[in-house]
Design a protein around this motif. Structure first.
Motif, mmCIF file in Angstrom:
data_model
loop_
_atom_site.group_PDB
_atom_site.id
_atom_site.type_symbol
_atom_site.label_atom_id
_atom_site.label_comp_id
_atom_site.label_asym_id
_atom_site.label_seq_id
_atom_site.Cartn_x
_atom_site.Cartn_y
_atom_site.Cartn_z
ATOM 1 N N LEU A 11 -6.161 6.609 -10.417
ATOM 2 C CA LEU A 11 -5.105 6.459 -10.934
ATOM 3 C C LEU A 11 -4.026 7.284 -9.965
ATOM 4 O O LEU A 11 -2.870 6.901 -9.478
ATOM 5 C CB LEU A 11 -4.660 6.832 -12.383
ATOM 6 C CG LEU A 11 -5.384 5.954 -13.352
ATOM 7 C CD1 LEU A 11 -5.185 6.657 -14.641
ATOM 8 C CD2 LEU A 11 -4.502 4.517 -13.362
ATOM 9 N N THR A 12 -4.328 8.521 -9.888
ATOM 10 C CA THR A 12 -3.618 9.710 -9.075
ATOM 11 C C THR A 12 -3.532 8.999 -7.409
ATOM 12 O O THR A 12 -2.627 9.261 -6.814
ATOM 13 C CB THR A 12 -3.883 10.817 -9.069
ATOM 14 O OG1 THR A 12 -5.209 10.952 -8.778
ATOM 15 C CG2 THR A 12 -3.521 11.156 -10.560
ATOM 16 N N ALA A 13 -4.788 8.465 -6.897
ATOM 17 C CA ALA A 13 -4.542 7.864 -5.606
ATOM 18 C C ALA A 13 -3.658 6.897 -5.293
ATOM 19 O O ALA A 13 -2.733 6.631 -4.250
ATOM 20 C CB ALA A 13 -6.054 7.484 -5.191
ATOM 21 N N LEU A 14 -3.542 5.831 -6.524
ATOM 22 C CA LEU A 14 -2.325 4.964 -6.198
ATOM 23 C C LEU A 14 -1.074 5.441 -6.443
ATOM 24 O O LEU A 14 -0.201 5.211 -5.563
ATOM 25 C CB LEU A 14 -2.611 3.914 -7.662
ATOM 26 C CG LEU A 14 -3.608 3.044 -7.746
ATOM 27 C CD1 LEU A 14 -3.841 2.371 -9.328
ATOM 28 C CD2 LEU A 14 -3.675 1.908 -6.581
ATOM 29 N N ALA A 15 -0.741 6.571 -7.363
ATOM 30 C CA ALA A 15 0.608 6.990 -7.410
ATOM 31 C C ALA A 15 0.925 7.668 -5.896
ATOM 32 O O ALA A 15 2.045 7.990 -5.616
ATOM 33 C CB ALA A 15 0.422 7.863 -8.744
ATOM 34 N N THR A 16 -0.113 8.578 -5.258
ATOM 35 C CA THR A 16 0.249 9.132 -4.032
ATOM 36 C C THR A 16 1.024 8.467 -3.032
ATOM 37 O O THR A 16 1.446 8.908 -2.091
ATOM 38 C CB THR A 16 -0.899 10.039 -3.571
ATOM 39 O OG1 THR A 16 -1.900 9.419 -3.497
ATOM 40 C CG2 THR A 16 -1.195 11.136 -4.553
ATOM 41 N N TYR A 17 0.534 6.942 -2.988
ATOM 42 C CA TYR A 17 1.247 6.101 -2.206
ATOM 43 C C TYR A 17 2.660 6.206 -1.832
ATOM 44 O O TYR A 17 3.369 6.040 -0.883
ATOM 45 C CB TYR A 17 0.552 4.675 -2.252
ATOM 46 C CG TYR A 17 -0.736 4.447 -1.788
ATOM 47 C CD1 TYR A 17 -1.113 4.383 -0.350
ATOM 48 C CD2 TYR A 17 -1.724 4.330 -2.511
ATOM 49 C CE1 TYR A 17 -2.059 4.302 0.240
ATOM 50 C CE2 TYR A 17 -3.098 4.116 -1.957
ATOM 51 C CZ TYR A 17 -3.376 4.145 -0.484
ATOM 52 O OH TYR A 17 -4.627 3.879 -0.112
ATOM 53 N N ILE A 18 3.333 6.608 -2.908
ATOM 54 C CA ILE A 18 4.897 6.876 -2.902
ATOM 55 C C ILE A 18 5.291 7.883 -1.721
ATOM 56 O O ILE A 18 6.202 7.532 -1.192
ATOM 57 C CB ILE A 18 5.175 7.026 -4.429
ATOM 58 C CG1 ILE A 18 5.398 5.902 -5.350
ATOM 59 C CG2 ILE A 18 6.751 7.620 -4.328
ATOM 60 C CD1 ILE A 18 5.696 6.060 -6.600
ATOM 61 N N SER A 31 6.266 12.780 -9.804
ATOM 62 C CA SER A 31 6.057 14.028 -9.079
ATOM 63 C C SER A 31 5.904 13.739 -7.676
ATOM 64 O O SER A 31 6.500 14.446 -6.895
ATOM 65 C CB SER A 31 4.775 14.674 -9.628
ATOM 66 O OG SER A 31 4.417 15.633 -9.033
ATOM 67 N N THR A 32 5.462 12.826 -7.165
ATOM 68 C CA THR A 32 5.164 12.307 -5.910
ATOM 69 C C THR A 32 6.325 12.179 -5.268
ATOM 70 O O THR A 32 7.091 12.456 -4.214
ATOM 71 C CB THR A 32 4.056 11.396 -5.640
ATOM 72 O OG1 THR A 32 2.993 11.729 -6.054
ATOM 73 C CG2 THR A 32 4.054 11.037 -4.048
ATOM 74 N N ALA A 33 7.292 11.419 -6.217
ATOM 75 C CA ALA A 33 8.720 10.910 -5.427
ATOM 76 C C ALA A 33 9.360 12.144 -5.415
ATOM 77 O O ALA A 33 10.257 12.361 -4.450
ATOM 78 C CB ALA A 33 9.302 9.778 -6.568
ATOM 79 N N GLN A 48 1.862 18.242 -14.281
ATOM 80 C CA GLN A 48 2.033 18.192 -12.796
ATOM 81 C C GLN A 48 3.360 17.805 -12.431
ATOM 82 O O GLN A 48 4.023 18.569 -11.547
ATOM 83 C CB GLN A 48 1.195 17.290 -12.229
ATOM 84 C CG GLN A 48 -0.366 17.517 -12.387
ATOM 85 C CD GLN A 48 -0.880 18.773 -11.793
ATOM 86 O OE1 GLN A 48 -0.879 19.090 -10.356
ATOM 87 N NE2 GLN A 48 -1.076 19.802 -12.393
ATOM 88 N N LEU A 49 4.208 17.138 -13.061
ATOM 89 C CA LEU A 49 5.519 16.681 -12.961
ATOM 90 C C LEU A 49 6.345 17.786 -13.184
ATOM 91 O O LEU A 49 7.191 18.024 -12.397
ATOM 92 C CB LEU A 49 5.783 15.558 -13.903
ATOM 93 C CG LEU A 49 7.119 15.046 -14.001
ATOM 94 C CD1 LEU A 49 7.744 14.697 -12.510
ATOM 95 C CD2 LEU A 49 7.644 13.896 -14.773
ATOM 96 N N VAL A 50 6.147 18.596 -14.180
ATOM 97 C CA VAL A 50 7.069 19.704 -14.598
ATOM 98 C C VAL A 50 6.747 20.855 -13.361
ATOM 99 O O VAL A 50 7.798 21.499 -12.914
ATOM 100 C CB VAL A 50 6.655 20.427 -15.733
ATOM 101 C CG1 VAL A 50 7.218 21.824 -16.136
ATOM 102 C CG2 VAL A 50 6.962 19.406 -17.075
ATOM 103 N N CYS A 51 5.552 20.969 -12.968
ATOM 104 C CA CYS A 51 5.667 21.994 -11.687
ATOM 105 C C CYS A 51 6.058 21.375 -10.414
ATOM 106 O O CYS A 51 6.227 22.396 -9.490
ATOM 107 C CB CYS A 51 4.051 22.258 -11.490
ATOM 108 S SG CYS A 51 3.061 23.201 -13.007
#
Length: 191
Positions: free
Chosen positions: A51-58, A132-134, A187-190
């Motif tokens: 899931l996080t691998a998908l999200a990091t593409y942003i 978070s990535t964005a 992670q988002l808060v950090c």
């Protein structure tokens, strides 16, 4: 404007800052994996990685923008063009913030589309982690100010502080066995 003169103290500070960043990154790799597995088990941890691998593409929407903006900032700073420095920084944050937001909105639309078969937890993980990535994309543009103005060590201190807080929060959350969406929220808060 600060002096950009070479000094052994600045070099030592930069080397120590880089070394600390490497130590914290290594600590994340070695300390968090057992906590992930303990909190969620191997299968759920594998699910998290997917899931996080998908999200990091942003993060790919950066397109080298941090480097480009950083170079323009350094030039404006070196030439004493303060107004150009500010305008370049504002444009960089605006452009890359808009790109990251657009990418996050596309990801959000894809995740929330009715044709996806993901469960609610998976959707929340992707939404939080991709947010978070964005956020990190325009924040990275902002962080180039440190290098552009000769404050590399100060920038490293800021980055290392964020890494250490994130590591401590991650360890605490995993030790408590929080759910994957809750951990993504940490992670988002950090960020």
């Amino acid at each position: 404007m600060t002096s950009s003169a070479f000094s052994s103290g600045r070099v030592t500070g930069a080397l120590l800052g880089s070394a600390l960043a490497q130590i914290v990154n290594a600590a994340q790799a070695y300390l968090l994996v057992p906590l992930f597995v303990s909190a969620w088990g191997g299968e759920k941890y594998g699910h998290w990685l997917a899931l996080t691998a998908l999200a990091t593409y942003i993060g790919l929407v950066d397109l080298g923008g941090q480097m480009c903006v950083g170079n323009q900032l350094a030039t404006a700073f070196a030439q004493g063009r303060n107004q150009d420095f500010i305008q370049t920084l504002q444009r960089g944050i605006s452009i890359f913030g808009a790109l990251a937001l657009a990418a996050w909105l596309v990801a959000t639309g894809a995740v929330l589309a009715t044709h996806t078969s993901w469960d609610t937890d998976s959707k929340l993980v992707i939404l939080f982690y991709s947010a978070s990535t964005a956020i990190a994309v325009p924040a990275g543009v902002l962080m180039t100010c440190y290098a552009a103005t000769g404050r590399v060590v100060r920038g490293q201190h800021a980055g290392n502080a964020i890494r250490l807080v994130t590591l401590a929060a991650s360890m605490a959350a995993l030790a408590r066995g929080v759910s994957q969406p809750s951990y993504a929220g940490v992670q988002l808060v950090c960020t």
